[in-house]
Scaffold this motif. Structure first.
Motif, PDB file in Angstrom:
ATOM      1  N   LEU A 371      -6.965  27.292  15.384  1.00 31.57           N
ATOM      2  CA  LEU A 371      -7.016  25.909  14.925  1.00 31.57           C
ATOM      3  C   LEU A 371      -8.316  25.210  15.310  1.00 31.57           C
ATOM      4  N   PRO A 374     -11.037  28.107  11.924  1.00 31.09           N
ATOM      5  CA  PRO A 374     -10.233  28.935  11.014  1.00 31.09           C
ATOM      6  C   PRO A 374     -11.114  29.633   9.986  1.00 31.09           C
ATOM      7  N   SER A 416      -4.710  27.567   8.311  1.00 32.57           N
ATOM      8  CA  SER A 416      -4.597  26.720   9.507  1.00 32.57           C
ATOM      9  C   SER A 416      -4.170  25.306   9.177  1.00 32.57           C
TER      10      SER A 416
END
Length: 457
Positions: A371, A374, A416
């Motif tokens: 995160l 990504p 993500s």
């Protein structure tokens, strides 16, 4: 054999440093030697001959003879001899400086000495090597002669005095002539008797004088140059070839030492053997170095799709087989792909592994849990507006429709989504655990592209 192979691999990996270190050391030594002023050395051989009066054949005399030669070797490098040589030859140096350039060595088991002189001028070196023994010889003769000078002087004066008396008596005898008177005869007999005594005294003193001279000759030690020094043609220093080779060897050893030191201090993992040794885990596959980004820095599509016959694609298929055979009793349902740091290709590995697993007939879900940086949505060219961060916040009824399809059959992905301010808390939440459990039970295989281990929490 394995250790030798490892040493060979280390040397091969650091070959550039070894070659550079060797060449640099040899080059510096070569140019330094070429720029150094050449030094020439001339050598003369000297015979130390003892006086006949001190020659014996016992062991003590042999030791004394050797000690005499060693003494002369030391005296020839002392200040009186060197100062006279400098003065006579008109050299611009001092005795202390010249002493550093002169060396005298005894030839073992002989009465020979070798005197060597170093100088920047080969002619000066040869001249000094021949002249210093000559100066020492003259000084030594003068010193030895002084021991008998007093005796010889006294005896010589006594001879002159007796000789004067003999001449005076002889004149008296000549003046008397052939006397007829008794008193003249008596005077003549007296003078003839006195003349005989004077001649006997003269002979005795003369014998003593000759004995002193003979003792002087027999006890005098002589120094002869049996092999004069020649003007040298080649310098003794610097030896360019020898210096270059020695420097090259030293540079080679230093470079090898640095290479092994760096390897010893380096705790990075470079081979499958290091993985097994350092982590205590077996290696189920290895992927060769591959290109993971395009020229503009964007991740490339999976190579197993774009280049299915390439060796890299075969390596991923081999990895798939290893994973399947490693868990025959308990099939693998979830795999986490990570790496120590960012930019090392974990997302590329996750994407290619997901593709080959899907090509084997498994329903695979690839979840991007990195995160912060990504890459899965870029690799598969998917929209990242809706992704993992959105799915976690929704109810479980929406979890079935969250995965996005791809061009690969049986492969779905969850990107993500928008990057959150607190990725570690989000990934460590209870909802994330439920979400992962749900997708693991829903699909045949869940592959998670996780964040780097050493860079972030």
């Amino acid at each position: 054999p394995m250790e030798l192979k490892q040493y060979g691999m280390i040397l091969w990996r650091w070959l550039w440093l070894i070659i550079l270190g060797t060449a640099l050391a040899a080059g510096v030594a070569y140019f330094t030697s070429r720029r150094t002023t050449p030094i020439y050395e001339a050598t003369a051989t000297i015979l130390v001959s003892e006086g006949q009066g001190v020659r014996t054949t016992d062991y003590s005399s042999l030791v004394a003879s050797e000690q005499l030669a060693q003494t002369y070797a030391q005296l020839m490098t002392k200040r009186p001899v060197l100062e006279e040589a400098i003065k006579t030859l008109n050299l611009s140096t001092t005795a202390s400086e010249l002493a550093k350039l002169v060396s005298v060595a005894l030839v073992p088991n002989t009465q020979l000495l070798k005197i060597s002189v170093e100088n920047e001028d080969p002619v000066v070196a040869a001249t000094l090597a021949n002249f210093i023994p000559d100066v020492f010889s003259r000084q030594n003769e003068a010193q030895q002669a002084s021991r008998y000078a007093s005796s010889k002087t006294n005896l010589s004066k006594e001879l002159d005095s007796i000789n004067a008396l003999i001449e005076q008596t002889q004149r008296g005898i000549s003046a008397v002539g052939t006397p007829s008177a008794p008193d003249k005869l008596t005077e003549l007999a007296r003078m003839q008797s006195e003349m005989a005594q004077l001649r006997q005294s003269y002979a005795s003193v003369l014998q003593s004088y000759e004995s002193v001279r003979l003792a002087e000759v027999e006890s005098s030690n002589t120094i002869l140059i049996v092999e004069p020094a020649q003007v040298p043609n080649k310098p003794v220093r610097p030896n360019v070839l020898q210096n270059t080779l020695l420097a090259a060897v030293v540079g080679l050893m230093l470079a090898c030492g640095i290479a092994f030191l760096v390897e010893y201090l380096d705790d990075s993992i470079r081979s499958p053997e290091q993985v097994a040794q350092g982590l205590g885990s077996s290696v189920i596959g290895s992927i060769a170095r591959m290109k993971i980004k395009s020229k503009n820095g964007e991740p490339l599509p999976p190579q197993v799709i774009t280049e299915p016959r390439a060796p890299v694609a075969e390596a991923f298929r081999s990895l798939r087989s290893s994973i399947q055979f490693s868990a025959m009793d308990r099939p693998v349902r979830s795999i986490l792909i990570t790496s120590p740091g960012p930019g090392e290709g974990k997302s590329t590995v996750a994407a290619n592994l997901a593709v080959v697993m899907a090509q084997a007939g498994m329903r695979v879900l690839l979840m991007d849990c990195d995160l912060r940086r990504p890459a899965i949505y870029k690799i598969f060219d998917r929209n990242n507006k809706m992704g993992l961060t959105n799915v976690i916040l929704k109810d479980s009824i929406y979890w079935d429709v969250a995965p996005q399809t791809t061009d690969v059959t049986n492969l779905l992905v969850i990107t993500s989504g928008p990057l959150p301010p607190n990725p570690s808390e989000l990934l460590g939440s209870e909802r994330m655990a439920h979400l992962a459990t749900f997708y693991r039970d829903t699909f045949d295989l869940l592959i998670v592209d996780g964040p780097p281990l050493l860079s972030v929490t």
